[in-house]
Design a protein around this motif. Structure first.
Motif, PDB file in Angstrom:
ATOM      1  N   ARG A 132       0.800  -1.105   0.132  1.00 54.55           N
ATOM      2  CA  ARG A 132       0.025  -0.149   0.139  1.00 54.55           C
ATOM      3  C   ARG A 132       0.868   1.284  -0.098  1.00 54.55           C
ATOM      4  O   ARG A 132       1.969   1.372   0.589  1.00 54.55           O
ATOM      5  N   ILE A 133       0.535   2.289  -0.588  1.00 55.02           N
ATOM      6  CA  ILE A 133       0.988   3.716  -0.496  1.00 55.02           C
ATOM      7  C   ILE A 133      -0.045   4.738  -0.029  1.00 55.02           C
ATOM      8  O   ILE A 133      -1.255   4.455  -0.284  1.00 55.02           O
ATOM      9  N   HIS A 134       0.505   5.786   0.123  1.00 60.98           N
ATOM     10  CA  HIS A 134      -0.439   6.871   0.511  1.00 60.98           C
ATOM     11  C   HIS A 134      -0.276   7.900  -0.224  1.00 60.98           C
ATOM     12  O   HIS A 134       0.752   8.118  -0.766  1.00 60.98           O
ATOM     13  N   SER A 135      -1.341   8.782  -0.514  1.00 64.86           N
ATOM     14  CA  SER A 135      -1.375   9.973  -1.487  1.00 64.86           C
ATOM     15  C   SER A 135      -2.305  10.892  -1.209  1.00 64.86           C
ATOM     16  O   SER A 135      -3.483  10.384  -0.429  1.00 64.86           O
ATOM     17  N   GLY A 136      -2.429  11.885  -1.770  1.00 64.86           N
ATOM     18  CA  GLY A 136      -3.609  13.028  -1.626  1.00 64.86           C
ATOM     19  C   GLY A 136      -4.299  12.631  -2.948  1.00 64.86           C
ATOM     20  O   GLY A 136      -3.834  12.236  -4.090  1.00 64.86           O
ATOM     21  N   LEU A 137      -5.561  12.717  -2.812  1.00 62.34           N
ATOM     22  CA  LEU A 137      -6.473  12.492  -3.812  1.00 62.34           C
ATOM     23  C   LEU A 137      -6.362  13.114  -4.994  1.00 62.34           C
ATOM     24  O   LEU A 137      -6.411  12.581  -6.137  1.00 62.34           O
ATOM     25  N   GLY A 138      -5.885  14.426  -4.941  1.00 61.46           N
ATOM     26  CA  GLY A 138      -5.775  15.147  -5.970  1.00 61.46           C
ATOM     27  C   GLY A 138      -4.674  14.912  -6.831  1.00 61.46           C
ATOM     28  O   GLY A 138      -4.442  15.390  -8.026  1.00 61.46           O
ATOM     29  N   ASP A 139      -3.632  13.970  -6.324  1.00 65.07           N
ATOM     30  CA  ASP A 139      -2.521  13.519  -6.974  1.00 65.07           C
ATOM     31  C   ASP A 139      -2.503  12.367  -7.951  1.00 65.07           C
ATOM     32  O   ASP A 139      -1.680  11.759  -8.426  1.00 65.07           O
ATOM     33  N   GLY A 143      -9.257   6.257 -12.685  1.00 67.28           N
ATOM     34  CA  GLY A 143      -8.976   4.634 -12.939  1.00 67.28           C
ATOM     35  C   GLY A 143      -8.368   3.915 -11.657  1.00 67.28           C
ATOM     36  O   GLY A 143      -8.480   2.582 -11.329  1.00 67.28           O
ATOM     37  N   ALA A 144      -7.594   4.786 -10.765  1.00 68.23           N
ATOM     38  CA  ALA A 144      -6.943   4.261  -9.473  1.00 68.23           C
ATOM     39  C   ALA A 144      -8.233   4.157  -8.579  1.00 68.23           C
ATOM     40  O   ALA A 144      -9.412   4.535  -8.482  1.00 68.23           O
ATOM     41  N   ILE A 145      -8.182   3.217  -7.771  1.00 68.47           N
ATOM     42  CA  ILE A 145      -8.964   2.716  -6.695  1.00 68.47           C
ATOM     43  C   ILE A 145      -8.275   2.737  -5.332  1.00 68.47           C
ATOM     44  O   ILE A 145      -6.930   2.423  -5.003  1.00 68.47           O
ATOM     45  N   LEU A 157     -13.322   4.152  -6.421  1.00 60.83           N
ATOM     46  CA  LEU A 157     -12.930   4.264  -7.707  1.00 60.83           C
ATOM     47  C   LEU A 157     -12.799   5.902  -7.980  1.00 60.83           C
ATOM     48  O   LEU A 157     -13.473   6.538  -7.824  1.00 60.83           O
ATOM     49  N   ILE A 158     -11.526   6.337  -8.604  1.00 65.75           N
ATOM     50  CA  ILE A 158     -11.650   7.733  -8.942  1.00 65.75           C
ATOM     51  C   ILE A 158     -12.100   7.780 -10.403  1.00 65.75           C
ATOM     52  O   ILE A 158     -11.201   6.964 -11.249  1.00 65.75           O
ATOM     53  N   TRP A 159     -12.872   8.650 -10.827  1.00 66.61           N
ATOM     54  CA  TRP A 159     -13.501   8.675 -12.116  1.00 66.61           C
ATOM     55  C   TRP A 159     -14.263   9.843 -12.577  1.00 66.61           C
ATOM     56  O   TRP A 159     -15.281  10.206 -11.587  1.00 66.61           O
ATOM     57  N   GLN A 160     -13.617  10.539 -13.328  1.00 61.79           N
ATOM     58  CA  GLN A 160     -14.296  11.639 -13.714  1.00 61.79           C
ATOM     59  C   GLN A 160     -14.691  12.853 -12.632  1.00 61.79           C
ATOM     60  O   GLN A 160     -15.735  13.155 -12.558  1.00 61.79           O
ATOM     61  N   GLY A 161     -13.764  13.152 -11.771  1.00 63.65           N
ATOM     62  CA  GLY A 161     -14.112  14.116 -10.631  1.00 63.65           C
ATOM     63  C   GLY A 161     -14.806  13.608  -9.471  1.00 63.65           C
ATOM     64  O   GLY A 161     -14.929  14.443  -8.482  1.00 63.65           O
ATOM     65  N   ASN A 162     -14.964  12.421  -9.318  1.00 66.82           N
ATOM     66  CA  ASN A 162     -15.802  11.640  -8.371  1.00 66.82           C
ATOM     67  C   ASN A 162     -15.307  10.511  -7.886  1.00 66.82           C
ATOM     68  O   ASN A 162     -14.429   9.916  -8.573  1.00 66.82           O
ATOM     69  N   LEU A 163     -15.620  10.222  -6.518  1.00 68.51           N
ATOM     70  CA  LEU A 163     -15.249   8.794  -6.025  1.00 68.51           C
ATOM     71  C   LEU A 163     -16.530   8.043  -6.223  1.00 68.51           C
ATOM     72  O   LEU A 163     -17.449   8.314  -5.746  1.00 68.51           O
ATOM     73  N   HIS A 164     -16.103   6.661  -6.595  1.00 64.48           N
ATOM     74  CA  HIS A 164     -17.103   5.660  -6.640  1.00 64.48           C
ATOM     75  C   HIS A 164     -17.068   4.674  -5.782  1.00 64.48           C
ATOM     76  O   HIS A 164     -16.139   3.948  -5.918  1.00 64.48           O
ATOM     77  N   ARG A 165     -18.078   4.151  -4.732  1.00 63.39           N
ATOM     78  CA  ARG A 165     -17.750   3.261  -3.827  1.00 63.39           C
ATOM     79  C   ARG A 165     -18.017   1.817  -4.666  1.00 63.39           C
ATOM     80  O   ARG A 165     -18.944   1.542  -5.332  1.00 63.39           O
ATOM     81  N   ARG A 174     -21.575   7.592  -4.565  1.00 70.59           N
ATOM     82  CA  ARG A 174     -20.731   8.529  -5.212  1.00 70.59           C
ATOM     83  C   ARG A 174     -20.393   9.944  -4.240  1.00 70.59           C
ATOM     84  O   ARG A 174     -21.329  10.149  -3.493  1.00 70.59           O
ATOM     85  N   ARG A 175     -19.382  10.295  -4.157  1.00 71.72           N
ATOM     86  CA  ARG A 175     -19.040  11.568  -3.475  1.00 71.72           C
ATOM     87  C   ARG A 175     -17.886  12.266  -4.101  1.00 71.72           C
ATOM     88  O   ARG A 175     -17.244  11.676  -4.869  1.00 71.72           O
ATOM     89  N   SER A 176     -17.795  13.589  -3.933  1.00 71.35           N
ATOM     90  CA  SER A 176     -16.767  14.522  -4.641  1.00 71.35           C
ATOM     91  C   SER A 176     -15.365  14.321  -3.912  1.00 71.35           C
ATOM     92  O   SER A 176     -15.242  13.826  -2.878  1.00 71.35           O
ATOM     93  N   ILE A 177     -14.760  14.552  -4.774  1.00 74.52           N
ATOM     94  CA  ILE A 177     -12.904  14.433  -4.403  1.00 74.52           C
ATOM     95  C   ILE A 177     -12.603  15.578  -3.667  1.00 74.52           C
ATOM     96  O   ILE A 177     -12.944  16.676  -3.955  1.00 74.52           O
ATOM     97  N   ILE A 178     -11.946  15.423  -2.618  1.00 73.40           N
ATOM     98  CA  ILE A 178     -11.421  16.679  -1.990  1.00 73.40           C
ATOM     99  C   ILE A 178      -9.842  16.469  -2.290  1.00 73.40           C
ATOM    100  O   ILE A 178      -9.300  15.424  -1.592  1.00 73.40           O
TER     101      ILE A 178
END
Length: 207
Positions: A132-139, A143-145, A157-165, A174-178
């Motif tokens: 596992r690695i850690h990262s900020g969502l904006g980076d 297609g990343a999970i 899942l990160i996809w088109q500006g949102n997170l999808h469970r 679905r939730r917005s990316i911070i």
């Protein structure tokens, strides 16, 4: 009863009736009765295949044949450490190889064995747990999970500006990316580079 061959983005095998969009291969992981042992791979060539290829029909978990693994979609397979199969998915395989070449600044597309070795180093620790690695969502690329420290059993899942469970059946909440929110990244680091270089995985239509 469903077999324990549905793979999560965490790399875990679960029994679930959902078939998914793709099949995968890590070698022979079952015994002659179709039961899984402790091993979760037998070689480094972890591929993602189409469900149907040239009309061939298979009986699942035949003795002496590779264990058929199933994924909700390609993003799930990538997170679990797989790559496209060069035989049944030649176009996607070339797209992946070209994106890898661009991501690593290579003069020519890499060989499959080179990719498999680097992926294995990035996905499996010496104690055989998934790295596992850690990262900020904006980076992170589409297609990343990822998962959140406060929700260790949930994958997004990160996809088109949102997170999808994620679920075996598809994506629901679905939730917005911070952008500055820190997450645990399930997708291996080399594949993150490939996604950032423009490789677009097949994702479930529920997104």
């Amino acid at each position: 009863m469903p077999r324990q061959n549905r793979v999560t983005p965490f790399g875990e095998f679960e029994a679930n009736p959902a078939r998914g969009l793709f099949m995968g291969n890590r070698g022979i992981l079952h015994d002659d009765n179709g039961n899984l042992g402790r091993a979760r791979w037998k070689h480094k060539t972890w591929v993602t295949c189409v469900l149907s290829y040239k009309g061939a029909r298979r009986t699942l978990m035949q003795p002496g044949n590779y264990t058929e693994l199933f994924f909700c979609d390609e993003a799930t397979a990538l997170a679990a450490g797989h790559r496209p199969c060069g035989q049944c998915r030649p176009l996607d395989y070339r797209r992946y190889m070209n994106a890898w070449q661009q991501a690593y600044g290579l003069e020519a597309p890499p060989r499959a064995g080179e990719i498999d070795n680097l992926l294995h180093q990035a996905r499996v620790a010496q104690d055989k747990r998934q790295i596992r690695i850690h990262s900020g969502l904006g980076d992170l690329p589409d297609g990343a999970i990822v998962s959140f420290p406060e929700e260790p059993g949930a994958a997004w899942l990160i996809w088109q500006g949102n997170l999808h469970r994620w679920s075996h059946e598809g994506y629901h909440d679905r939730r917005s990316i911070i952008a500055d929110e820190e997450v645990i990244v399930l997708t291996p680091e080399p594949t993150l580079r490939v996604l950032s270089a423009g490789y677009k995985p097949v994702v479930h239509s529920s997104v």
